[in-house]
Write a protein that holds these residues in place. Structure first.
Motif, PDB file in Angstrom:
ATOM      1  N   UNK A  66      52.095 -87.521   0.609  1.00 19.16           N
ATOM      2  CA  UNK A  66      51.597 -86.241   0.433  1.00 19.16           C
ATOM      3  C   UNK A  66      50.677 -85.937   1.289  1.00 19.16           C
ATOM      4  N   UNK A  67      51.052 -84.730   1.932  1.00 18.71           N
ATOM      5  CA  UNK A  67      50.218 -84.272   3.017  1.00 18.71           C
ATOM      6  C   UNK A  67      49.542 -82.998   2.879  1.00 18.71           C
ATOM      7  N   UNK A  68      48.463 -82.677   3.585  1.00 21.90           N
ATOM      8  CA  UNK A  68      47.952 -81.484   3.597  1.00 21.90           C
ATOM      9  C   UNK A  68      48.029 -80.873   5.136  1.00 21.90           C
ATOM     10  N   UNK A  77      48.763 -80.334  10.875  1.00 23.63           N
ATOM     11  CA  UNK A  77      48.661 -81.395   9.832  1.00 23.63           C
ATOM     12  C   UNK A  77      47.067 -81.699   9.780  1.00 23.63           C
ATOM     13  N   UNK A  78      46.638 -81.871   8.672  1.00 24.56           N
ATOM     14  CA  UNK A  78      45.338 -82.246   8.546  1.00 24.56           C
ATOM     15  C   UNK A  78      45.149 -83.666   7.922  1.00 24.56           C
ATOM     16  N   UNK A  79      45.829 -84.160   7.042  1.00 28.05           N
ATOM     17  CA  UNK A  79      45.679 -85.533   6.163  1.00 28.05           C
ATOM     18  C   UNK A  79      46.843 -85.677   5.387  1.00 28.05           C
ATOM     19  N   UNK A  80      47.103 -87.266   5.111  1.00 33.87           N
ATOM     20  CA  UNK A  80      48.097 -87.587   4.437  1.00 33.87           C
ATOM     21  C   UNK A  80      47.929 -88.807   3.447  1.00 33.87           C
ATOM     22  N   UNK A  81      48.394 -88.890   2.222  1.00 37.21           N
ATOM     23  CA  UNK A  81      48.073 -89.971   1.554  1.00 37.21           C
ATOM     24  C   UNK A  81      49.341 -90.689   1.074  1.00 37.21           C
ATOM     25  N   UNK A  82      49.375 -92.053   1.479  1.00 35.77           N
ATOM     26  CA  UNK A  82      50.751 -92.910   1.104  1.00 35.77           C
ATOM     27  C   UNK A  82      50.662 -93.121  -0.361  1.00 35.77           C
ATOM     28  N   UNK A  83      51.460 -92.573  -1.291  1.00 35.00           N
ATOM     29  CA  UNK A  83      51.400 -92.650  -2.628  1.00 35.00           C
ATOM     30  C   UNK A  83      52.048 -94.211  -2.825  1.00 35.00           C
ATOM     31  N   UNK A  84      52.531 -94.570  -2.203  1.00 34.64           N
ATOM     32  CA  UNK A  84      53.023 -96.228  -2.374  1.00 34.64           C
ATOM     33  C   UNK A  84      52.063 -97.234  -1.910  1.00 34.64           C
ATOM     34  N   UNK A  85      51.402 -97.117  -1.074  1.00 41.07           N
ATOM     35  CA  UNK A  85      50.328 -98.251  -0.320  1.00 41.07           C
ATOM     36  C   UNK A  85      49.196 -97.759  -0.499  1.00 41.07           C
ATOM     37  N   UNK A 145      41.620 -71.327   7.075  1.00 42.71           N
ATOM     38  CA  UNK A 145      42.949 -71.380   7.128  1.00 42.71           C
ATOM     39  C   UNK A 145      43.492 -71.223   5.802  1.00 42.71           C
ATOM     40  N   UNK A 146      44.917 -70.984   5.689  1.00 44.48           N
ATOM     41  CA  UNK A 146      45.604 -71.517   4.248  1.00 44.48           C
ATOM     42  C   UNK A 146      46.009 -72.910   4.315  1.00 44.48           C
ATOM     43  N   UNK A 147      45.629 -73.563   3.344  1.00 42.77           N
ATOM     44  CA  UNK A 147      45.935 -74.949   3.196  1.00 42.77           C
ATOM     45  C   UNK A 147      47.239 -75.090   2.271  1.00 42.77           C
ATOM     46  N   UNK A 148      48.089 -76.038   2.908  1.00 49.63           N
ATOM     47  CA  UNK A 148      49.345 -76.481   2.087  1.00 49.63           C
ATOM     48  C   UNK A 148      49.336 -77.736   1.643  1.00 49.63           C
ATOM     49  N   UNK A 149      49.959 -78.254   0.444  1.00 54.29           N
ATOM     50  CA  UNK A 149      50.372 -79.557   0.453  1.00 54.29           C
ATOM     51  C   UNK A 149      51.729 -79.791   0.287  1.00 54.29           C
ATOM     52  N   UNK A 150      52.272 -80.971   0.853  1.00 56.20           N
ATOM     53  CA  UNK A 150      53.797 -81.148   0.961  1.00 56.20           C
ATOM     54  C   UNK A 150      53.825 -82.710   0.836  1.00 56.20           C
ATOM     55  N   UNK A 151      55.264 -82.724   0.387  1.00 56.87           N
ATOM     56  CA  UNK A 151      55.808 -83.849   0.029  1.00 56.87           C
ATOM     57  C   UNK A 151      56.589 -84.481   1.032  1.00 56.87           C
ATOM     58  N   UNK A 152      56.782 -85.524   1.477  1.00 55.71           N
ATOM     59  CA  UNK A 152      57.611 -85.983   2.591  1.00 55.71           C
ATOM     60  C   UNK A 152      57.912 -87.654   2.403  1.00 55.71           C
ATOM     61  N   UNK A 153      58.620 -87.984   3.252  1.00 55.71           N
ATOM     62  CA  UNK A 153      59.038 -89.585   3.218  1.00 55.71           C
ATOM     63  C   UNK A 153      58.285 -90.407   4.120  1.00 55.71           C
ATOM     64  N   UNK A 154      57.550 -89.629   5.041  1.00 53.52           N
ATOM     65  CA  UNK A 154      57.120 -90.624   5.850  1.00 53.52           C
ATOM     66  C   UNK A 154      55.640 -90.582   6.005  1.00 53.52           C
ATOM     67  N   UNK A 155      54.810 -91.487   5.324  1.00 53.12           N
ATOM     68  CA  UNK A 155      53.293 -91.227   5.573  1.00 53.12           C
ATOM     69  C   UNK A 155      52.833 -91.623   6.808  1.00 53.12           C
ATOM     70  N   UNK A 173      53.031 -89.173   8.967  1.00 51.29           N
ATOM     71  CA  UNK A 173      53.723 -88.120   9.985  1.00 51.29           C
ATOM     72  C   UNK A 173      52.908 -87.016   9.907  1.00 51.29           C
ATOM     73  N   UNK A 174      52.719 -86.560  11.176  1.00 56.10           N
ATOM     74  CA  UNK A 174      51.926 -85.087  11.166  1.00 56.10           C
ATOM     75  C   UNK A 174      52.917 -83.750  11.310  1.00 56.10           C
ATOM     76  N   UNK A 175      54.366 -84.438  11.539  1.00 54.62           N
ATOM     77  CA  UNK A 175      55.379 -83.183  11.960  1.00 54.62           C
ATOM     78  C   UNK A 175      55.422 -82.294  10.463  1.00 54.62           C
ATOM     79  N   UNK A 176      55.597 -81.271  10.748  1.00 49.60           N
ATOM     80  CA  UNK A 176      55.914 -80.410   9.725  1.00 49.60           C
ATOM     81  C   UNK A 176      57.434 -80.605   9.268  1.00 49.60           C
ATOM     82  N   UNK A 177      58.350 -80.909   9.957  1.00 54.13           N
ATOM     83  CA  UNK A 177      59.624 -81.399   9.740  1.00 54.13           C
ATOM     84  C   UNK A 177      59.900 -82.659   8.821  1.00 54.13           C
ATOM     85  N   UNK A 178      58.821 -83.161   8.807  1.00 51.88           N
ATOM     86  CA  UNK A 178      58.850 -84.502   7.921  1.00 51.88           C
ATOM     87  C   UNK A 178      58.750 -84.289   6.592  1.00 51.88           C
ATOM     88  N   UNK A 179      58.053 -83.015   6.063  1.00 50.49           N
ATOM     89  CA  UNK A 179      58.002 -82.831   4.672  1.00 50.49           C
ATOM     90  C   UNK A 179      59.109 -81.860   4.237  1.00 50.49           C
TER      91      UNK A 179
END
Length: 121
Positions: free
Chosen positions: A32-34, A45-53, A90-100, A102-108
């Motif tokens: 889960x990235x912000x 990219x601002x931050x990311x949480x690994x929901x598994x670990x 800024x406008x802040x967005x949250x996003x869901x991706x596969x790679x905890x 990662x700061x790449x927009x394309x990863x989400x």
């Protein structure tokens, strides 16, 4: 689906907490990235949480000021923002991706709508 909320107008040095509610978590999508996007700038990219670990990741620009966490039920990820600066506007967005981490927009792959954060006196 992801639903971001909690933005607003705050003075420099103030605090805000953003929330990202997920209607479901998709197996294999552990990040889960912000991100944020200021006018005329690219999405950052601002931050990311690994929901598994449970690991957390931060951009250098926010490290020590922002804290990402998840509630016990697991459906909501928070971004606690302290000591806010005008450049955090800024406008802040949250996003869901596969790679905890990662700061790449394309990863989400899944994105919520944004929430506006304005830091101004």
């Amino acid at each position: 689906q992801l639903q971001a909320s909690g933005g607003g107008l705050v003075q420099p040095g103030g605090s805000l907490t953003l929330s990202c509610v997920a209607s479901e978590f998709i197996p294999g999508y552990d990040a889960i990235g912000w991100f944020r996007q200021a006018p005329g700038k690219e999405r950052e990219w601002v931050s990311c949480f690994d929901v598994d670990e449970g690991d957390t990741y931060y951009a250098e620009s926010v490290k020590g000021r922002f804290t990402i966490s998840r509630d016990n039920a697991g459906n909501t990820v928070y971004l606690q923002m302290n000591n806010l600066k005008p450049e955090d506007t800024a406008i802040y967005y949250c996003a869901l991706g596969k790679h905890p981490g990662s700061w790449y927009v394309e990863s989400y792959n899944y994105w919520g709508q944004g929430t506006q954060v304005t830091v101004s006196s």
